[in-house]
Design an enzyme around this catalytic site. Structure first.
Site, PDB file in Angstrom:
ATOM      1  CG  HIS A 253       7.560 -12.001  22.724  1.00  0.00           C
ATOM      2  ND1 HIS A 253       8.627 -11.861  21.860  1.00  0.00           N
ATOM      3  CD2 HIS A 253       6.558 -11.240  22.192  1.00  0.00           C
ATOM      4  CE1 HIS A 253       8.294 -11.067  20.866  1.00  0.00           C
ATOM      5  NE2 HIS A 253       7.038 -10.677  21.046  1.00  0.00           N
ATOM      6  CG  HIS A 382       0.512  -5.095  20.141  1.00  0.00           C
ATOM      7  ND1 HIS A 382       0.558  -6.452  20.357  1.00  0.00           N
ATOM      8  CD2 HIS A 382       1.447  -4.843  19.197  1.00  0.00           C
ATOM      9  CE1 HIS A 382       1.483  -6.998  19.591  1.00  0.00           C
ATOM     10  NE2 HIS A 382       2.029  -6.045  18.876  1.00  0.00           N
TER      11      HIS A 382
END
Length: 398
Positions: A253, A382
């Site tokens: 992240h 992703h």
């Protein structure tokens, strides 16, 4: 061989997207109960999992929309239309509004309203609009209205995390994760529609998370907060692999926000966006990069000590995208070198050369952790979205 594509070129990245889609199509299509299957063995055959989660369904819809946009294949168009129909007829709560979290065999098994899931419908709806899939405009309008009217918290300029079915109460927990994905969805909505409100929304979310919230953690992105948006170091303590509310400083992240800030900088030339993107990237590389075995470690505790040295497929995809975009905007060859190193590592260790698609988790020593390649809600969203983004902004010059 499914891991020999040229990751420097649009053609090579598009080839990778098609080879990944081929792992899921056509077996993803559920003609009995609608929507998409979400569990896949190593060879692509279906597991016995029959639950349909809002996130997995959204990610499949995104993937097939991109597939049609890139190839023009009618099969992918029909697959995307199949997903939109499932959302509109089955997962949408016709009485209370919003979308259920999970269904199984045609029945609702989890009726709460999950912001993270709605964020991914937003992402998928935008991709479907871009690909001109029937019903996409209506889905986008509805999901955006739900997010703004039900989940948005004006005092925080961020989104609450979860509601009961009838919206009578909200979880006191707050999280950065769902907000990050709303930010990403808003960027793509701006690119697709040209509407300034989406870009303004994305910039605002990014500022709140990467500056205001991060100020509680010396500039790093922490995952979990209380109802007043105060950092909560006890919530989900030790549960680093919780799908939506992981514990710790998650390495991926830091890189994902770096990617988003760089992406925003492309549209809004504010030097502060790029500076913060580079700062988060450097934090990520310094703390999580594995110089010995390659790849990116997963999580640190509040004391910045590694507590999960596993390597996740989505972390690799997001780090690759951040590396590519930062190289494009700064010209700094360090990012290109990282991109080269990481994609070579991914091709060697993460991508199944025979059947295609990425393994979900590797150990610190790069052993495959799982017996199932793609459990719910993975779907290889992703890798597909990262490859599509890299190809869109970097193409032949990496």
């Amino acid at each position: 061989m499914k891991n020999t594509f040229d990751f420097h070129t649009k053609q090579g990245l598009y080839q990778h997207i098609e080879e990944t889609l081929a792992f899921y199509y056509p077996q993803a299509i559920d003609d009995t109960y609608g929507g998409y299957h979400e569990g896949y063995h190593m060879d692509g055959t279906l597991t016995e999992e029959t639950a349909k989660h809002i996130v997995g369904q959204s990610r499949h819809l995104y993937n097939f929309s991109v597939g049609f946009e890139l190839t023009g294949k009618t099969a992918y168009k029909q697959a995307a239309e199949h997903g939109i129909t499932f959302f509109q007829r089955m997962m949408r709560d016709q009485e209370c509004g919003g979308y259920y979290t999970e269904m199984k065999d045609g029945s609702v098994t989890d009726d709460k309203k999950l912001t993270y899931g709605h964020a991914f419908i937003f992402r998928a709806a935008v991709a479907a609009v871009e690909a001109k899939i029937d019903g996409a405009e209506e889905l986008l309008a509805d999901i955006y209205q739900v997010l703004e009217e039900k989940f948005y918290e004006p005092s925080a300029k961020l989104y609450k995390d979860e509601a009961t079915r009838n919206w009578s109460s909200f979880l006191e927990y707050r999280g950065q994760n769902c907000n990050m994905h709303i930010c990403e969805s808003a960027i793509t909505a701006y690119e697709t529609t040209g509407q300034q409100k989406y870009l303004d929304q994305a910039v605002s979310i990014a500022d709140q998370v990467t500056n205001k919230l991060a100020s509680q953690s010396e500039g790093l992105i922490w995952e979990n907060y209380d109802k007043n948006w105060i950092k909560d170091e006890q919530f989900n303590h030790g549960q680093t692999r919780d799908e939506f509310r992981a514990y710790g400083f998650i390495g991926g992240h830091q890189f994902e926000w770096s990617k988003l800030l760089t992406w925003l900088y492309i549209h809004q030339q504010d030097s502060r966006l790029l500076a913060r993107a580079e700062e988060l990237y450097q934090i990520g590389w310094d703390h999580y990069h594995d110089p010995r075995n390659g790849g990116i470690f997963f999580a640190m505790n509040p004391d910045k000590l590694l507590i999960d040295e596993g390597k996740s497929y989505w972390v690799m995809a997001e780090t690759l995208a951040a590396s590519a975009l930062l190289h494009g905007q700064t010209g700094n060859d360090v990012y290109r070198e990282h991109y080269e190193e990481l994609f070579q590592y991914v091709q060697k260790s993460f991508i199944d050369s025979v059947h295609g698609a990425w393994y979900q988790w590797l150990t610190a020593n790069n052993g495959v952790e799982d017996e199932v390649k793609s459990p719910s809600p993975k779907s290889d969203y992703h890798p597909i979205s990262a490859s599509y983004l890299i190809a869109s902004y970097r193409g032949e010059d990496l």
